[in-house]
Scaffold this motif. Structure first.
Motif, PDB file in Angstrom:
ATOM      1  N   VAL A  52       0.846  -1.201   0.000  1.00  0.00           N
ATOM      2  CA  VAL A  52       0.000   0.000   0.000  1.00  0.00           C
ATOM      3  C   VAL A  52       0.877   1.244   0.000  1.00  0.00           C
ATOM      4  CG1 VAL A  52      -1.912  -1.150   1.186  1.00  0.00           C
ATOM      5  CG2 VAL A  52      -0.203   0.068   2.521  1.00  0.00           C
ATOM      6  N   SER A  53       0.287   2.355  -0.397  1.00  0.00           N
ATOM      7  CA  SER A  53       1.021   3.624  -0.373  1.00  0.00           C
ATOM      8  C   SER A  53       1.172   4.088   1.073  1.00  0.00           C
ATOM      9  CB  SER A  53       0.269   4.686  -1.182  1.00  0.00           C
ATOM     10  OG  SER A  53      -0.946   5.024  -0.525  1.00  0.00           O
ATOM     11  N   SER A  54       2.091   4.994   1.291  1.00  0.00           N
ATOM     12  CA  SER A  54       2.293   5.509   2.646  1.00  0.00           C
ATOM     13  C   SER A  54       1.058   6.260   3.144  1.00  0.00           C
ATOM     14  CB  SER A  54       3.528   6.404   2.702  1.00  0.00           C
ATOM     15  OG  SER A  54       3.390   7.487   1.807  1.00  0.00           O
ATOM     16  N   SER A  55       0.297   6.892   2.250  1.00  0.00           N
ATOM     17  CA  SER A  55      -0.901   7.611   2.683  1.00  0.00           C
ATOM     18  C   SER A  55      -2.010   6.636   3.097  1.00  0.00           C
ATOM     19  CB  SER A  55      -1.401   8.571   1.604  1.00  0.00           C
ATOM     20  OG  SER A  55      -1.735   7.873   0.427  1.00  0.00           O
ATOM     21  N   VAL A  56      -2.123   5.508   2.417  1.00  0.00           N
ATOM     22  CA  VAL A  56      -3.094   4.487   2.811  1.00  0.00           C
ATOM     23  C   VAL A  56      -2.707   3.914   4.171  1.00  0.00           C
ATOM     24  CG1 VAL A  56      -3.956   2.168   2.266  1.00  0.00           C
ATOM     25  CG2 VAL A  56      -3.847   3.912   0.492  1.00  0.00           C
ATOM     26  N   TRP A  57      -1.427   3.640   4.368  1.00  0.00           N
ATOM     27  CA  TRP A  57      -0.952   3.115   5.647  1.00  0.00           C
ATOM     28  C   TRP A  57      -1.217   4.115   6.770  1.00  0.00           C
ATOM     29  CZ3 TRP A  57      -0.202  -1.115   8.028  1.00  0.00           C
ATOM     30  CH2 TRP A  57       0.576  -1.183   9.184  1.00  0.00           C
ATOM     31  N   ALA A  58      -0.949   5.379   6.531  1.00  0.00           N
ATOM     32  CA  ALA A  58      -1.188   6.412   7.547  1.00  0.00           C
ATOM     33  C   ALA A  58      -2.672   6.498   7.907  1.00  0.00           C
ATOM     34  CB  ALA A  58      -0.677   7.762   7.064  1.00  0.00           C
ATOM     35  N   ALA A  59      -3.541   6.393   6.916  1.00  0.00           N
ATOM     36  CA  ALA A  59      -4.984   6.431   7.171  1.00  0.00           C
ATOM     37  C   ALA A  59      -5.418   5.216   7.991  1.00  0.00           C
ATOM     38  CB  ALA A  59      -5.757   6.491   5.857  1.00  0.00           C
ATOM     39  N   PHE A  60      -4.853   4.053   7.700  1.00  0.00           N
ATOM     40  CA  PHE A  60      -5.171   2.852   8.464  1.00  0.00           C
ATOM     41  C   PHE A  60      -4.731   3.003   9.918  1.00  0.00           C
ATOM     42  CE2 PHE A  60      -3.811  -1.168  10.291  1.00  0.00           C
ATOM     43  CZ  PHE A  60      -5.015  -1.846  10.306  1.00  0.00           C
ATOM     44  N   ASP A  62      -4.210   5.709  11.611  1.00  0.00           N
ATOM     45  CA  ASP A  62      -5.059   6.718  12.243  1.00  0.00           C
ATOM     46  C   ASP A  62      -6.397   6.104  12.666  1.00  0.00           C
ATOM     47  OD1 ASP A  62      -5.681   9.547  12.955  1.00  0.00           O
ATOM     48  OD2 ASP A  62      -7.182   9.299  11.363  1.00  0.00           O
ATOM     49  N   GLY A  63      -7.008   5.348  11.770  1.00  0.00           N
ATOM     50  CA  GLY A  63      -8.272   4.695  12.085  1.00  0.00           C
ATOM     51  C   GLY A  63      -8.142   3.679  13.210  1.00  0.00           C
ATOM     52  N   ALA A  64      -7.039   2.931  13.215  1.00  0.00           N
ATOM     53  CA  ALA A  64      -6.820   1.944  14.273  1.00  0.00           C
ATOM     54  C   ALA A  64      -6.666   2.619  15.629  1.00  0.00           C
ATOM     55  CB  ALA A  64      -5.595   1.103  13.954  1.00  0.00           C
ATOM     56  N   LYS A  65      -5.933   3.722  15.655  1.00  0.00           N
ATOM     57  CA  LYS A  65      -5.761   4.459  16.915  1.00  0.00           C
ATOM     58  C   LYS A  65      -7.075   5.032  17.424  1.00  0.00           C
ATOM     59  CE  LYS A  65      -0.933   5.745  16.258  1.00  0.00           C
ATOM     60  NZ  LYS A  65       0.002   6.865  16.029  1.00  0.00           N
ATOM     61  N   LYS A  66      -7.967   5.357  16.512  1.00  0.00           N
ATOM     62  CA  LYS A  66      -9.267   5.912  16.899  1.00  0.00           C
ATOM     63  C   LYS A  66     -10.286   4.820  17.206  1.00  0.00           C
ATOM     64  CE  LYS A  66      -8.735  10.134  14.208  1.00  0.00           C
ATOM     65  NZ  LYS A  66      -9.161  10.841  12.989  1.00  0.00           N
ATOM     66  N   GLY A  67      -9.920   3.557  17.050  1.00  0.00           N
ATOM     67  CA  GLY A  67     -10.822   2.452  17.348  1.00  0.00           C
ATOM     68  C   GLY A  67     -11.820   2.143  16.252  1.00  0.00           C
ATOM     69  N   GLU A  68     -11.603   2.656  15.040  1.00  0.00           N
ATOM     70  CA  GLU A  68     -12.550   2.454  13.953  1.00  0.00           C
ATOM     71  C   GLU A  68     -12.655   1.009  13.492  1.00  0.00           C
ATOM     72  OE1 GLU A  68     -11.422   5.220  10.882  1.00  0.00           O
ATOM     73  OE2 GLU A  68     -11.823   6.948  12.160  1.00  0.00           O
ATOM     74  N   PHE A  69     -11.692   0.177  13.821  1.00  0.00           N
ATOM     75  CA  PHE A  69     -11.713  -1.215  13.375  1.00  0.00           C
ATOM     76  C   PHE A  69     -11.977  -2.186  14.507  1.00  0.00           C
ATOM     77  CE2 PHE A  69      -8.529   1.088  10.720  1.00  0.00           C
ATOM     78  CZ  PHE A  69      -9.329   1.223   9.612  1.00  0.00           C
ATOM     79  N   ASP A  70     -12.308  -1.677  15.683  1.00  0.00           N
ATOM     80  CA  ASP A  70     -12.601  -2.536  16.820  1.00  0.00           C
ATOM     81  C   ASP A  70     -13.898  -3.299  16.577  1.00  0.00           C
ATOM     82  OD1 ASP A  70     -10.380  -1.373  17.921  1.00  0.00           O
ATOM     83  OD2 ASP A  70     -11.453  -0.217  19.435  1.00  0.00           O
ATOM     84  N   PHE A  71     -13.894  -4.556  16.951  1.00  0.00           N
ATOM     85  CA  PHE A  71     -15.093  -5.380  16.792  1.00  0.00           C
ATOM     86  C   PHE A  71     -15.878  -5.408  18.073  1.00  0.00           C
ATOM     87  CE2 PHE A  71     -12.098  -7.321  13.712  1.00  0.00           C
ATOM     88  CZ  PHE A  71     -12.795  -7.030  12.566  1.00  0.00           C
TER      89      PHE A  71
END
Length: 71
Positions: A52-60, A62-71
């Protein structure tokens, strides 16, 4: 996968989270020399990696730190 990407992945320095332990049950990441990021399954490193590009990785991240992928 093109030859350049294959070469970058072959020489990549893969790492995984220390929290994953030694059971191999984790995703490994590697910063590539061209600025992209490689991802692979630590249980099956012989399988193709995902790049992935560095911008895609950064967005991921960021989302992980915000809990957007928590189940």
């Amino acid at each position: 996968m093109d030859e350049l990407t294959a070469g970058l992945l072959e020489s990549a320095e893969w790492r995984k989270a220390t929290r994953s332990g030694d059971n191999g049950d984790c995703i490994e990441v590697a910063p590539l020399r061209d600025g992209r990021v490689g991802l692979r399954d630590s249980e099956h490193p012989e399988l193709p990696a995902y790049v992935v590009s560095s911008s895609v990785w950064a967005a991921f991240i960021d989302g992980a730190k915000k809990g957007e992928f928590d189940f």
